[in-house]
Design a protein around this motif. Structure first.
Motif, PDB file in Angstrom:
ATOM      1  N   GLY A 343       0.809  -1.209   0.000  1.00 59.06           N
ATOM      2  CA  GLY A 343       0.000   0.000   0.000  1.00 59.06           C
ATOM      3  C   GLY A 343       0.846   1.264   0.000  1.00 59.06           C
ATOM      4  O   GLY A 343       0.535   2.242  -0.699  1.00 59.06           O
ATOM      5  N   ILE A 344       1.933   1.270   0.782  1.00 55.36           N
ATOM      6  CA  ILE A 344       2.835   2.429   0.801  1.00 55.36           C
ATOM      7  C   ILE A 344       3.459   2.636  -0.572  1.00 55.36           C
ATOM      8  O   ILE A 344       3.527   3.764  -1.090  1.00 55.36           O
ATOM      9  CB  ILE A 344       3.928   2.233   1.868  1.00 55.36           C
ATOM     10  N   TRP A 346       2.324   1.620  -3.522  1.00 53.57           N
ATOM     11  CA  TRP A 346       1.309   2.013  -4.496  1.00 53.57           C
ATOM     12  C   TRP A 346       0.916   3.481  -4.333  1.00 53.57           C
ATOM     13  O   TRP A 346       0.826   4.239  -5.307  1.00 53.57           O
ATOM     14  CB  TRP A 346       0.086   1.114  -4.348  1.00 53.57           C
ATOM     15  N   SER A 347       0.706   3.926  -3.088  1.00 50.10           N
ATOM     16  CA  SER A 347       0.293   5.302  -2.853  1.00 50.10           C
ATOM     17  C   SER A 347       1.412   6.290  -3.188  1.00 50.10           C
ATOM     18  O   SER A 347       1.150   7.406  -3.662  1.00 50.10           O
ATOM     19  CB  SER A 347      -0.149   5.477  -1.405  1.00 50.10           C
ATOM     20  N   ALA A 348       2.672   5.887  -2.972  1.00 51.62           N
ATOM     21  CA  ALA A 348       3.790   6.757  -3.330  1.00 51.62           C
ATOM     22  C   ALA A 348       3.915   6.884  -4.840  1.00 51.62           C
ATOM     23  O   ALA A 348       4.146   7.984  -5.368  1.00 51.62           O
ATOM     24  CB  ALA A 348       5.089   6.216  -2.734  1.00 51.62           C
ATOM     25  N   ALA A 350       1.522   6.573  -6.936  1.00 51.39           N
ATOM     26  CA  ALA A 350       0.360   7.353  -7.392  1.00 51.39           C
ATOM     27  C   ALA A 350       0.412   8.796  -6.899  1.00 51.39           C
ATOM     28  O   ALA A 350      -0.442   9.611  -7.273  1.00 51.39           O
ATOM     29  CB  ALA A 350      -0.923   6.683  -6.917  1.00 51.39           C
ATOM     30  N   GLU A 351       1.410   9.106  -6.041  1.00 49.47           N
ATOM     31  CA  GLU A 351       1.553  10.436  -5.431  1.00 49.47           C
ATOM     32  C   GLU A 351       0.268  10.857  -4.728  1.00 49.47           C
ATOM     33  O   GLU A 351      -0.159  12.005  -4.778  1.00 49.47           O
ATOM     34  CB  GLU A 351       1.963  11.465  -6.488  1.00 49.47           C
ATOM     35  N   ASN A 352      -0.333   9.891  -4.064  1.00 49.31           N
ATOM     36  CA  ASN A 352      -1.588  10.110  -3.342  1.00 49.31           C
ATOM     37  C   ASN A 352      -1.261  10.264  -1.862  1.00 49.31           C
ATOM     38  O   ASN A 352      -1.039   9.280  -1.155  1.00 49.31           O
ATOM     39  CB  ASN A 352      -2.526   8.933  -3.585  1.00 49.31           C
ATOM     40  N   LEU A 355      -3.642   8.517   0.954  1.00 46.32           N
ATOM     41  CA  LEU A 355      -3.440   7.076   1.050  1.00 46.32           C
ATOM     42  C   LEU A 355      -2.063   6.747   1.617  1.00 46.32           C
ATOM     43  O   LEU A 355      -1.894   5.763   2.349  1.00 46.32           O
ATOM     44  CB  LEU A 355      -3.606   6.429  -0.332  1.00 46.32           C
ATOM     45  N   PHE A 356      -1.074   7.566   1.286  1.00 44.36           N
ATOM     46  CA  PHE A 356       0.265   7.355   1.829  1.00 44.36           C
ATOM     47  C   PHE A 356       0.240   7.450   3.354  1.00 44.36           C
ATOM     48  O   PHE A 356       0.845   6.634   4.051  1.00 44.36           O
ATOM     49  CB  PHE A 356       1.224   8.392   1.245  1.00 44.36           C
ATOM     50  N   PHE A 359      -1.680   4.267   4.736  1.00 42.12           N
ATOM     51  CA  PHE A 359      -0.891   3.036   4.726  1.00 42.12           C
ATOM     52  C   PHE A 359       0.325   3.132   5.644  1.00 42.12           C
ATOM     53  O   PHE A 359       0.789   2.116   6.172  1.00 42.12           O
ATOM     54  CB  PHE A 359      -0.465   2.691   3.298  1.00 42.12           C
ATOM     55  N   SER A 360       0.833   4.336   5.852  1.00 37.96           N
ATOM     56  CA  SER A 360       1.907   4.511   6.826  1.00 37.96           C
ATOM     57  C   SER A 360       1.413   4.148   8.222  1.00 37.96           C
ATOM     58  O   SER A 360       2.115   3.497   8.994  1.00 37.96           O
ATOM     59  CB  SER A 360       2.405   5.959   6.807  1.00 37.96           C
TER      60      SER A 360
END
Length: 464
Positions: A343-344, A346-348, A350-352, A355-356, A359-360
């Protein structure tokens, strides 16, 4: 004073259950140490907070240390690896010294305070990275290991009937105690003031550890709360459910006996994998956040959120394990920790940012929750009398998992952050698979381990 030589004028009796385990009944917490046993939760929690910043806030000080001392980034990551190595290495010998009476709990805490101070002084004034490895990596790591082992095992001895939530709460101090220092090292400390900041923090935290440790006291061996009947289901609903889901060890296993069951090796491997993933995340989450283009302050916020959830998650999972069982909760934690790494990543990519951050936090929960699970499970499987040594064997897995920082740097250099986070997630999933084979020694393998069966002819002894 040791747990085997505790003067008391209060009569006690010893009863034996159907498995041959001895329980010492009659003495209250106030009889033994003059205060309620809740203080043996609060004070270890404070002590754990005093050593937390050395691991969890270290990554936030990386840039300043690099600029101030001109140490290479690789050396700084290996500094943390060395700290973790010595923190884990001291757990077993310190536990052995504690249980033989050669290292009282208070002295272990004083040595831990001294190591904490040495570590921060080394980071501030070491003229070379070699001396930093000695002062911070070795002395601070060993001091933290003594504090960690003493605090975690202390609470388990005072709450043998429902240790999960209490152990988790104390364990949580090792994470969220670092939160203010993450912000301090990221937003306040720079090359103009780093010496003042590090020395001030070191003196303050060493004082916290020393003051908390000065009140530590162990209960006698085999001690059991006077108000809880160990031979029959207790009236207290919380204690009854906890003992049903996590029955006490069939007897007090020595370290050799515990190792021969094979469970120590399984726990060692699972903890090595999951704590390695946790340390990797602590070391490289800031890097992947910066690579995604998130501002430094936002990344620090993510790390603080990770630390907060890491700490609170330990208490929450400990409480849940009292309700639903340690093994079941451990399996869920392994899956959560592994999924969070993907998740980390993927969110990084996607620059989201939202979500980052989410998931953190999830990664922080999973990375923290594993430790109280193994601490409580070790006492559940092998008893409290030798828990400092037995858990020291399990916790020594951090000798390997500490490579999550140093080897993580190597993996990132070879495969990039993407490959490293994917590997971390897969390692956590594999640890969950291995944990499926954990069962309490000496008990039949059934779907439900059941409660404590009373001994129809208990052996008892009254002492005046």
């Amino acid at each position: 004073m040791t747990t085997t030589d505790l003067p008391t004028s209060v009569p006690y009796r010893e009863v034996t259950d159907a498995n041959g385990r001895v329980y010492r009944l009659g003495e209250t917490d106030i009889d033994i140490m003059g205060r309620k046993r809740k203080w043996m939760v609060i004070l270890p929690w404070v002590g754990m907070m005093g050593i937390s910043s050395a691991e969890y806030a270290f990554a936030s000080a990386e840039d300043t240390l690099h600029q101030a001392h001109l140490w290479s980034e690789g050396s700084i990551f290996w500094l943390l690896t060395t700290w973790v190595f010595f923190q884990a290495a001291v757990a077993f010998p310190a536990g052995r010294l504690r249980e033989t009476g050669k290292l009282p709990a208070r002295w272990a805490m004083m040595l831990g305070a001294l190591g904490t101070l040495c570590g921060y002084l080394s980071l501030a004034y070491a003229p070379s990275v070699t001396l930093a490895f000695i002062g911070f990596g070795m002395f601070s790591g060993m001091g933290a290991g003594m504090v960690y082992a003493t605090c975690v095992n202390m609470v388990g001895k005072w709450y043998p009937e429902r240790k999960g939530g209490k152990t988790g709460f104390v364990n949580g101090g090792f994470a969220y105690g670092s939160v203010p220092f993450v912000f301090l090292f990221t937003n306040v400390m720079d090359i103009s003031n780093f010496k003042v900041v590090l020395v001030t923090v070191g003196v303050f935290l060493a004082g916290v550890v020393a003051v908390a440790g000065s009140f530590f006291k162990d209960p006698p061996k085999n001690w059991w709360p006077a108000e809880i009947d160990p031979l029959n289901p207790p009236e207290d609903r919380r204690a009854r459910r906890s003992l049903e889901k996590n029955p006490p060890a069939v007897h007090q296993y020595s370290p050799v006996e515990a190792w021969k069951t094979g469970r120590v090796a399984l726990m060692w491997f699972c903890l090595a994998c999951t704590s390695g993933v946790n340390i990797f995340g602590i070391s490289f989450q800031i890097d992947i956040g910066k690579e995604a283009g998130f501002a430094g302050g936002i990344v620090a916020t993510a790390m603080s959120l990770k630390a907060i959830v890491n700490g609170t998650g330990r208490g929450v999972i400990g409480w849940l394990s009292d309700l639903y069982g340690r093994k079941r909760c451990l399996l869920y934690v392994c899956v959560i920790l592994g999924a969070a790494q993907f998740g980390i990543l993927w969110s990084a990519e996607a620059e989201n940012l939202p979500l980052f951050l989410i998931f953190s936090a999830i990664s922080g929960f999973g990375g923290g929750a594993i430790f109280p699970m193994f601490a409580a499970m070790t006492a559940d499987y092998f008893g409290e009398n030798n828990n400092a040594t037995n858990y020291g064997m399990v916790y020594s897995s951090k000798l390997v998992s500490g490579l999550g920082a140093g080897m993580g740097f190597v993996v990132v250099d070879a495969w990039g952050l993407d490959g490293a986070f994917i590997l971390a997630g897969c390692i956590s999933f594999f640890a969950g698979f291995v944990a499926l084979f954990l069962t309490p020694p000496g008990r039949p393998r059934t779907r439900s381990s059941g409660g404590i069966k009373p001994n129809p002819q208990p052996i008892s002894r009254e002492m005046d």
